[in-house]
Design a protein around this motif. Structure first.
Motif, PDB file in Angstrom:
ATOM      1  N   TYR A  44      16.506   8.478   3.843  1.00  0.00           N
ATOM      2  CA  TYR A  44      15.177   9.039   4.068  1.00  0.00           C
ATOM      3  C   TYR A  44      15.218  10.096   5.177  1.00  0.00           C
ATOM      4  N   TYR A  53       5.003   4.014  -3.609  1.00  0.00           N
ATOM      5  CA  TYR A  53       6.317   4.072  -4.231  1.00  0.00           C
ATOM      6  C   TYR A  53       6.173   4.269  -5.729  1.00  0.00           C
ATOM      7  N   GLU A  66       2.808   2.617   2.652  1.00  0.00           N
ATOM      8  CA  GLU A  66       3.841   3.234   1.825  1.00  0.00           C
ATOM      9  C   GLU A  66       3.411   3.248   0.373  1.00  0.00           C
ATOM     10  N   ASN A 114       9.943   6.891  -2.302  1.00  0.00           N
ATOM     11  CA  ASN A 114       8.983   6.230  -1.423  1.00  0.00           C
ATOM     12  C   ASN A 114       8.443   7.269  -0.454  1.00  0.00           C
ATOM     13  N   VAL A 115       7.143   7.268  -0.256  1.00  0.00           N
ATOM     14  CA  VAL A 115       6.493   8.142   0.703  1.00  0.00           C
ATOM     15  C   VAL A 115       5.607   7.275   1.568  1.00  0.00           C
ATOM     16  N   TYR A 154       7.733   9.522   6.582  1.00  0.00           N
ATOM     17  CA  TYR A 154       9.053   9.600   5.971  1.00  0.00           C
ATOM     18  C   TYR A 154       8.925   9.842   4.475  1.00  0.00           C
ATOM     19  N   VAL A 155       9.994  10.377   3.883  1.00  0.00           N
ATOM     20  CA  VAL A 155      10.162  10.563   2.441  1.00  0.00           C
ATOM     21  C   VAL A 155      11.532  10.011   2.111  1.00  0.00           C
TER      22      VAL A 155
END
Length: 670
Positions: free
Chosen positions: A667, A541, A539, A528-529, A512-513
């Protein structure tokens, strides 16, 4: 007196010599005459002819050396005491049966100089065949162009011509051209008769003596009119009515027509729904005869009612369904309404009276029926006829419309059976069903999925198999969909089963992004990736503070006054956690992490290392898109000296390192 006699004598001589000189006679000659040594025609029994003494006649076969010249045009004489017994044409030869003993021949032909008593050079003997060849001088034919000039030119005049000396009919030359002209080549020295006719004009007749010459002969004619006019006027509003004169259609009302002069013409004017008008009239030369016919109405506005879907027919012609309104001509009509060939048409006769509006109601077509007797083993099965329940077996179903029907019987726990049947008029169709607890089951899913049946992987849906009613362990698996895994009852009475899989938005392996807004001790925005591997979350951030803090700093040993500094914060770090999926859209992920906090202004920089503890709650709104909320606490576990000093003078800076907050984000996941 002597002069008068001389004048008369010279005139007589001139009159006698002129025709002789004008009629130069043609000549012919005997080109050959000989005995045909090997020709036995005269002795052939088929062609034998005998003279008065019983002796065989000779045959003289006459031909000409010109194929356009016929020997039948000649007359033959073989002497005073020699008889010609018979003459016949055979192909291109003239056969002459002549008595024996002839030595000379005389031949005549119209328009030619005759041959008189010419010696043959031999004596004709009995029973022999001779060949005679004639050669004639053919007349030279001269032609002139005869041109007719007819006025008026545009009336389609027809020209006919024939020789005056002919007993035959006139030869049709055809119609004159647009300018009134018509021309053709004719033989000179001949007299011709002609007729020129055109509709509405008197026939022109004449005679042409066509003398020798080169110039065209022009015959000018002016046709004399022989017509008047008929005008049919519309004074009643009957435009479009058809007009007939002497049974020939001439147009529709209103019209004006040129006609030949004459009496007792008969006119008829007809229009649908009206009585026919009829009368006689006279056409006079150069005048217009006007007629304004009055037609008498012969119809009425009529309404025919029938059941809504029934087709209405009047004298076999369809007029629609359910209801028809329109004009009908006065009279008696056969009317019917019908559905299809499974119903008997409803018929009646109606009488329409002129100008009287009327409504006629038709009965509903009667169904043509038969019966069905349905039995089953075991008994008590529910009967469905064309999808409608009609009772249980055994049962006789009466008054069933003839034709094709679908019959189905159903009993709980047994396989349903179905048949196509035909019902005939007045007959009972018997059907017996054998119901079994055995069927060919079909398992389908939407969308298609991998199927495990009773622990055995059997492939993709749809899947069919033979079996009996009972419990079956069914597992359906498809990526990004919630797995179906439970024991299911399959019944042979309903062998086809379709499972609808729920989409599983939350996957244990995904990435997710996210764009975030953070509230709490540190207000800011960030990104956040991250992702999940078998629900283990990793994750990264970055958060950038939106607010700031203003402080005044004094530098030791420096005589300068205190300095105003505007402090801002940013934080970079990472987290790990474990996702717990709740349903198909919700996931809760407890997280721990560590991050580097930086506080800086134009002149100073302070750092701290912080530990984080939080819980990420995410909800998928749609495929690939969702929202998240992460409440979180942060603790400074290592501070640089400057950060410590700033924390003592600013509670906000202290809260940036150690404090609580929440992060809201949207996201994209994949």
């Amino acid at each position: 007196m002597i002069r008068q006699k001389r004048f008369l004598f010279l005139t007589l001589v001139l009159l006698l010599t002129l025709p002789a000189s004008a009629q130069r006679r043609l000549t012919f000659r005997i080109a050959d005459f000989a005995l045909a040594e090997e020709d036995l025609t005269a002795r052939n029994e088929k062609f034998q002819v005998k003279d008065n003494d019983g002796n065989l006649c000779a045959i003289v076969k006459v031909k000409t050396d010109n194929p356009e010249d016929s020997p039948s045009s000649y007359k033959f004489d073989f002497g005073t005491y020699i008889d010609v017994k018979r003459t016949e044409m055979h192909d291109d030869a003239l056969w002459i049966w002549v008595q024996q003993g002839a030595k000379k021949i005389s031949i005549r032909r119209e328009g030619y100089t005759a041959i008189s008593q010419q010696a043959l050079g031999l004596t004709i003997q009995k029973g022999r065949t001779y060949n005679l060849l004639l050669s004639a001088q053919m007349p030279e034919v001269q032609y002139r162009i005869v041109q007719f000039q007819v006025s008026p030119a545009n009336e389609g005049a027809i020209v006919k011509v024939k020789r005056e000396d002919s007993d035959g009919d006139f030869e049709l030359w055809g119609a004159v051209d647009e300018a009134g002209g018509k021309a053709q080549r004719l033989e000179t020295g001949v007299t011709y008769l002609y007729e020129v006719s055109a509709e509405y004009y008197e026939k022109a007749e004449g005679r042409i003596v066509l003398t020798y010459g080169e110039a065209n002969h022009v015959e000018k004619l002016t046709l004399k009119p022989n017509f008047g006019y008929l005008e049919v006027a519309d004074e009643q509003g009957i435009a479009g009515a058809e007009v007939y004169v002497n049974d020939r259609r001439i147009g529709v009302v209103p019209c004006k027509k040129r006609m030949d002069v004459g009496e007792n013409y008969r006119i008829m004017v007809g229009k649908e729904l009206y009585k026919t008008y009829s009368s006689t009239f006279t056409i006079r030369k150069g005048e217009t005869t006007k007629i304004a016919p009055q037609l008498e109405a012969n119809f009425a506005e009529t309404t025919i009612l029938a059941p809504d879907t029934a087709e209405i027919l009047v004298e076999g012609e369809s007029r629609g369904r359910g209801k028809w309104t329109g004009p009908l001509k006065a009279g008696t009509y056969n009317v019917e309404c019908r559905f299809d060939n499974r119903y008997r048409p409803a018929r009646r006769q109606i009488t329409v009276r002129p100008n009287i509006t009327d409504t006629f109601q038709l009965d509903s077509p009667a169904p043509i029926t038969g019966s069905i007797y349905v039995n089953s083993s075991p008994l008590g099965a529910t009967i469905q006829l064309d999808g409608s329940e009609v009772g249980q077996t055994p049962k006789e179903i009466k008054n069933v419309i003839i034709g094709s029907h679908t019959l189905r019987v159903v009993k709980e726990g047994l396989r349903a059976e179905e048949q196509k049947i035909e019902v005939a008029e007045g007959e009972t169709t018997e059907v017996d069903f054998q119901l079994r607890d055995f069927a060919r089951f079909t398992i389908n899913s939407k969308p298609q999925a991998r199927l495990t049946l009773n622990g055995e992987n059997v492939g993709q849906t749809p899947y069919s198999f033979e079996g009996s009613s009972g419990n079956y362990d069914i597992r359906l698996v498809r990526s990004k969909y919630k797995t179906y895994n439970q024991s299911t009852i399959l019944r042979s009475s309903a062998p086809d089963t379709t499972f609808h899989l729920r989409r599983q938005y939350i996957q244990r392996n995904s990435g997710y992004v996210q764009a975030s807004f953070q509230a709490g001790t540190l207000m800011g925005v960030g990104v956040n990736v991250g992702g999940y591997i078998y629900n283990i979350n990793i994750e990264g951030y970055a958060t950038f503070g939106l607010g700031g803090e203003t402080v005044y700093l004094n530098y030791a040993g420096d005589a300068t006054p205190s300095t105003e500094e505007r402090l801002k914060a940013r934080c970079f770090g990472g987290r790990i956690g474990y996702g717990i999926t709740v349903g198909s859209r919700l996931r809760i992920t407890p997280q721990v992490g560590i991050g580097a906090l930086t506080v800086e202004s134009d002149n100073i920089t302070a750092n701290a290392l912080c530990a984080t503890l939080g819980c990420r709650v995410e909800y998928a709104l749609a495929p690939f898109f969702g929202i998240s909320l992460t409440p979180e606490g942060q603790f400074a576990i290592s501070k640089k000296d400057v950060f410590k000093e700033l924390s003592t003078v600013s509670s906000k800076v202290k809260g940036w390192g150690t404090g609580g907050g929440a992060r809201i984000g949207i996201y994209l996941f994949f």
